[in-house]
Design a protein around this motif. Structure first.
Motif, PDB file in Angstrom:
ATOM      1  N   TRP A 342       0.962  -1.211  -0.032  1.00  0.00           N
ATOM      2  CA  TRP A 342       0.132   0.059   0.083  1.00  0.00           C
ATOM      3  C   TRP A 342       0.889   1.277  -0.071  1.00  0.00           C
ATOM      4  O   TRP A 342       0.567   2.187  -0.566  1.00  0.00           O
ATOM      5  N   THR A 343       1.932   1.284   0.403  1.00  0.00           N
ATOM      6  CA  THR A 343       2.910   2.552   0.798  1.00  0.00           C
ATOM      7  C   THR A 343       3.335   2.781  -0.501  1.00  0.00           C
ATOM      8  O   THR A 343       3.413   3.926  -0.961  1.00  0.00           O
ATOM      9  N   GLU A 344       4.057   1.606  -1.178  1.00  0.00           N
ATOM     10  CA  GLU A 344       4.392   1.889  -2.693  1.00  0.00           C
ATOM     11  C   GLU A 344       3.479   2.415  -3.482  1.00  0.00           C
ATOM     12  O   GLU A 344       3.739   3.328  -4.300  1.00  0.00           O
ATOM     13  N   TYR A 345       2.196   1.854  -3.567  1.00  0.00           N
ATOM     14  CA  TYR A 345       1.174   2.585  -4.588  1.00  0.00           C
ATOM     15  C   TYR A 345       0.651   3.992  -3.771  1.00  0.00           C
ATOM     16  O   TYR A 345       0.651   4.560  -4.939  1.00  0.00           O
ATOM     17  N   LEU A 346       0.788   4.123  -2.783  1.00  0.00           N
ATOM     18  CA  LEU A 346       0.220   5.427  -2.365  1.00  0.00           C
ATOM     19  C   LEU A 346       1.321   6.362  -2.896  1.00  0.00           C
ATOM     20  O   LEU A 346       0.904   7.524  -3.156  1.00  0.00           O
ATOM     21  N   GLU A 347       2.618   6.313  -2.549  1.00  0.00           N
ATOM     22  CA  GLU A 347       3.615   7.274  -2.836  1.00  0.00           C
ATOM     23  C   GLU A 347       4.163   7.255  -4.343  1.00  0.00           C
ATOM     24  O   GLU A 347       4.140   8.222  -5.286  1.00  0.00           O
TER      25      GLU A 347
END
Length: 368
Positions: A342-347
């Protein structure tokens, strides 16, 4: 003479399909002049029309219950008109239970002859059990017999539903073999058998993700015709499904009307489709996929939850902040692995979309 005031019956939280769509079913039966299999309340053509939607000659609008390939529903309905049972197979959230319920409602007029499969489902749930008080007092008798939903369906020539078939232990699954092959259920304790009336059949559902849990034996699998329900083929198709179901759920739950939800529906569907596919819609960025399925059903839940937040705690307009928490909760099922995804997708994706800046801020606020 005094009269006693009676309390009005409470509104149902989740009416059965035959209750929610009683008017449509009635209208279809009224215009349906095609041949009907034994014990069916309408013809196969009318059943497919009920599922896929149409406008009847008298002007009645039949709303779509399933959005997808027509041929799949035709194959499913044709199967139920034969002596083979129907197995609806697919990943979670592909409307297997929804289709099963509506098929039963249209064919038999009732969707309530249901066995919910779990690891604890016993053979009695498929065959029959006993009223032990009567059994001890009177001995084995038909009066002491407690029929299963499947046995009741056999007696009345109706459709029985069996949810999550592969969750049921293999030795319990095997109780279906005689029922499906011989269309009879022996009751050796009473020296009798129950033979199925014409019209009897079974619709079972199974989850693609459960393969290897309790695989069906080859003998049992041969007795089912399998129809695989796919995820929606296009983004617009999935948006249409989510929009329709959100409207129905919002009405059923009596949520205050929340206008202008289309943009957030589109956003949630885009996020789920990209993470499922492991690549962005434009094909430029490869992504890691989370452990969950991110199904259409989950997208519906996210939007419905957002509508409740907006109506009761917001300004009545569905905004990014109303859906952010539910989206994160849907994606992160395994905190260790999915948080990274999720963090990679968000950023890498959300942050770069200027039109999604409100959603990015809302997610960052939740993440702290």
């Amino acid at each position: 003479m005094t009269t006693v005031a009676t309390e009005p019956a409470p509104a149902l939280l989740r009416p059965h399909a035959e209750q929610s769509f009683a008017d449509e079913l009635r209208a279809l039966r009224a215009v349906d002049d095609r041949p009907r299999p034994p014990s069916w309340t309408m013809s196969p053509w009318a059943v497919v029309t009920y599922l896929l939607g149409d406008t009847l000659t008298d002007g009645t609008v039949i709303t779509p219950k399933y959005v997808g390939p027509r041929r799949l529903m035709e194959v499913a309905v044709a199967t139920l008109a034969t002596d083979r049972a129907l197995l609806l197979l697919g990943v979670p959230g592909t409307a297997k239970t929804w289709v099963s319920e509506h098929l039963s409602a249209a064919i038999s007029g009732s969707s309530t002859l249901l066995v919910q499969g779990t690891s604890g489902t016993a053979e009695e749930a498929i065959r029959y059990g006993w009223n032990y008080a009567r059994l001890l007092a009177e001995g084995p008798s038909e009066a002491a017999l407690v029929p299963s939903p499947i046995l009741n369906a056999m007696r009345t020539g109706a459709i029985a539903r069996l949810e999550e078939l592969t969750r049921i232990p293999s030795d319990v699954q095997d109780a279906l073999i005689t029922i499906l092959s011989e269309k009879t259920l022996p009751v050796p304790e009473l020296g009798m058998e129950v033979q199925a009336a014409k019209g009897f059949n079974i619709i079972a559902t199974a989850n693609d993700r459960d393969r290897g849990v309790n695989e069906l034996s080859s003998a049992l699998r041969r007795r089912f015709n399998t129809v695989v329900l796919p995820l929606p083929g296009s983004e617009s198709e999935e948006i249409d499904i989510v929009t329709r179901r959100v409207e129905q759920l919002g009405s059923a739950l009596e949520l205050p009307e929340v206008p202008a939800a289309a943009e957030e529906v589109r956003r949630v569907v885009r996020i789920f489709r990209e993470l499922r596919a492991g690549i962005t819609a434009d094909g430029r960025t490869k992504l890691k996929s989370p452990s969950g399925t991110l199904s259409t059903a989950e997208a519906i839940s996210v939007i419905t939850n957002g509508m409740a937040l907006s109506a009761h705690f917001g300004d009545g307009v569905l905004r990014a902040a109303d859906i952010a928490g539910a989206v994160i909760g849907s994606v992160i099922k395994d905190p260790a692995a999915d948080s990274v995804v999720w963090t990679e997708y968000l950023e890498a994706v959300v942050r770069e979309r200027r039109e999604w800046s409100d959603f990015y801020r809302a997610c960052r606020e939740i993440n702290g």
